[in-house]
Design an enzyme around this catalytic site. Structure first.
Site, PDB file in Angstrom:
ATOM      1  N   TYR A  11      -3.246  14.105  23.292  1.00  0.00           N
ATOM      2  CA  TYR A  11      -4.052  12.894  23.079  1.00  0.00           C
ATOM      3  C   TYR A  11      -4.259  12.581  21.610  1.00  0.00           C
ATOM      4  CZ  TYR A  11      -8.309  15.691  22.111  1.00  0.00           C
ATOM      5  OH  TYR A  11      -9.234  16.549  21.572  1.00  0.00           O
ATOM      6  N   ASP A  20      -7.554  13.229  29.298  1.00  0.00           N
ATOM      7  CA  ASP A  20      -6.954  13.320  27.956  1.00  0.00           C
ATOM      8  C   ASP A  20      -5.459  13.021  27.995  1.00  0.00           C
ATOM      9  OD1 ASP A  20      -9.366  14.011  26.837  1.00  0.00           O
ATOM     10  OD2 ASP A  20      -8.897  16.136  26.585  1.00  0.00           O
ATOM     11  N   LYS A  43     -12.632  15.700  33.333  1.00  0.00           N
ATOM     12  CA  LYS A  43     -11.458  16.457  33.787  1.00  0.00           C
ATOM     13  C   LYS A  43     -11.805  17.059  35.146  1.00  0.00           C
ATOM     14  CE  LYS A  43     -10.000  17.939  29.142  1.00  0.00           C
ATOM     15  NZ  LYS A  43      -9.739  19.090  28.255  1.00  0.00           N
ATOM     16  N   TYR A  77     -14.325  19.642  35.030  1.00  0.00           N
ATOM     17  CA  TYR A  77     -15.684  19.249  34.658  1.00  0.00           C
ATOM     18  C   TYR A  77     -16.230  18.274  35.714  1.00  0.00           C
ATOM     19  CZ  TYR A  77     -14.321  21.130  30.087  1.00  0.00           C
ATOM     20  OH  TYR A  77     -13.884  21.946  29.070  1.00  0.00           O
ATOM     21  N   ASP A 123     -15.937  10.769  25.116  1.00  0.00           N
ATOM     22  CA  ASP A 123     -14.538  10.947  24.724  1.00  0.00           C
ATOM     23  C   ASP A 123     -13.591  10.311  25.760  1.00  0.00           C
ATOM     24  OD1 ASP A 123     -16.413  12.991  24.066  1.00  0.00           O
ATOM     25  OD2 ASP A 123     -14.851  14.370  23.447  1.00  0.00           O
ATOM     26  N   GLY A 140     -17.779   7.919  17.893  1.00  0.00           N
ATOM     27  CA  GLY A 140     -16.544   7.303  17.407  1.00  0.00           C
ATOM     28  C   GLY A 140     -15.581   6.974  18.536  1.00  0.00           C
TER      29      GLY A 140
END
Length: 410
Positions: free
Chosen positions: A76, A126, A171, A174, A181, A254
């Site tokens: 990624y 990702d 994921k 998770y 993210d 970000g």
């Protein structure tokens, strides 16, 4: 006597020839070395974006080698870097930027369009991110393998595990967790694919992912966002009432900001969810502006600036610069936010960019990685975020700086 003179002169002649021969070789070699050095010099007259791009290519002639990988990997972070190379190629028409992108894809995708080392049941968001480079490759070359690979990634969303509220798990490992993210990893690809090949039918689903994190991960006190949200509230790191992570992490902000400005590229002006996403971007810009350091940068944990151990972090700072600058350029944010972005890029250049004698540039103070849970367990504490390694030229920083520098064209 004549014979002796002849011998002496002959000897001198041979000596002279040998001397000249031996002397000329190093001179010739030196000329080649100087020429080679000139070729490798990266001019300080170039824009910062190209200086960084050329520096990366000098250190890593093949894109898969970035971060000193020993073997090719669909990654990624490299995907983020190569989206910046796409922008550079569009600006400069320099073929070597396109070839750098194509070389990466062709190393990891075979002639049938199959990915190396890919198991669709892993359900790792990702993995989607680097797929963004395939749109441009397919549009330019019309090679079917790129379209096949695009469709493979798009199918991931069809059976991707979701929270009860419909949010994509970060994921498979998770469960019921959404991380900021993940919005960057999945949504810009999902939005572009559905806009270009499905008449935008899934744009509401894209917007829903942002709505969930806006509703559940935003910290009302600061206007910033916690790193993640566990809808089940079962994770040891999760707040038992809200499900949020304990802290705000700069790079997560970000990722969120970049995801917003990038998905907005694919929402038509008349789409009912577009205004909502623009509001979210404005809220973020207002929030992070309050925590911008005098240097123009932001701290690893941005709302705890004075806490011992906290530091100005490069990748998250650059990501916010990119998101805010692009937001202004696209008309999503008021023009006065351009000052925030410009101050941020100036801070990166003055404080965190180092330049070698040959013009090669490096970015410092990049957090190597950070997450929640897993093994070894990451508890999301302030001390945890401070404990992660700080690196030079880590790919998160390289890609984010490239994007920021391209957007501000400095």
């Amino acid at each position: 006597m004549k014979k002796l003179s002849l011998f002496v002169y002959s000897g001198l002649g041979i000596f002279t020839i040998c001397f000249l021969f031996l002397c000329c070789k190093p001179i010739e070699k030196t000329k080649k070395t100087i020429a080679s050095q000139k070729e490798q010099l990266i001019s300080n007259k170039l824009k910062w974006s190209e200086r960084m791009a050329l520096s990366i290519m000098k250190r890593h002639p093949k894109a898969w080698q970035i971060d000193d990988h020993e073997a090719p990997k669909w990654d990624y972070k490299i995907g983020m870097i190569l989206t910046a190379y796409e922008k550079l190629y569009a600006k400069t028409a320099n073929q070597k930027y396109f070839d750098y992108i194509k070389g990466y894809a062709d190393t990891l995708i075979d002639s049938t369009g199959a990915f190396q080392n890919f198991n669709p049941q892993d359900h790792n968001i990702d993995f989607i991110n680097a797929g963004k480079i395939l749109f441009g490759l397919y549009n330019k070359t019309k090679e079917q393998k790129y379209f096949t690979a695009l469709k493979t990634l798009r199918r991931q969303f069809d059976d991707y595990p979701r929270t009860p509220s419909g949010g994509f798990w970060h994921k498979k490992i998770y469960p019921n967790q959404m991380w900021l993210d993940g919005l960057y990893m999945g949504e810009p690809f999902y939005a572009r694919y559905t806009a270009e090949f499905e008449k935008g039918e899934k744009l509401n689903d894209v917007a829903h992912q942002f709505e969930l994190l806006h509703d559940h991960a935003m910290d009302k006190k600061t206007g910033l966002y916690f790193h993640a949200w566990d809808e089940s509230k079962k994770m040891p790191w999760a707040n038992k009432e809200t499900g949020t992570a304990p802290h705000i992490w700069l790079r997560a902000l970000g990722w969120y900001g970049m995801a917003l400005v990038d998905v907005l590229d694919y929402f038509p002006k008349d789409h009912p969810k577009r205004k909502e996403l623009v509001v979210y971007l404005n809220e973020l810009a207002v929030g992070v502006s309050k925590y911008q350091d005098v240097s123009g940068l932001w701290y690893q944990v941005p709302n705890l600036q004075s806490r011992k151990g906290n530091y100005l972090e490069a990748s998250g700072s650059a990501m916010l610069v990119y998101a805010i600058a692009k937001g202004v350029h696209k008309g999503y944010l008021p023009a006065n936010f351009k000052k925030v972005a410009t101050k941020g890029l100036d801070g990166l250049i003055k404080k965190l960019i180092k330049v070698d004698a040959d013009g090669e540039i490096h970015i410092t103070q990049v957090c190597a990685s950070a997450g929640l849970g897993g093994n070894p367990y990451r508890d999301g504490s302030f001390e945890y975020y401070m404990s992660e390694k700080i690196k030079v030229d880590n790919s998160h920083g390289l890609g984010a700086f490239l994007l920021a520098a391209i957007e501000l064209d400095k």
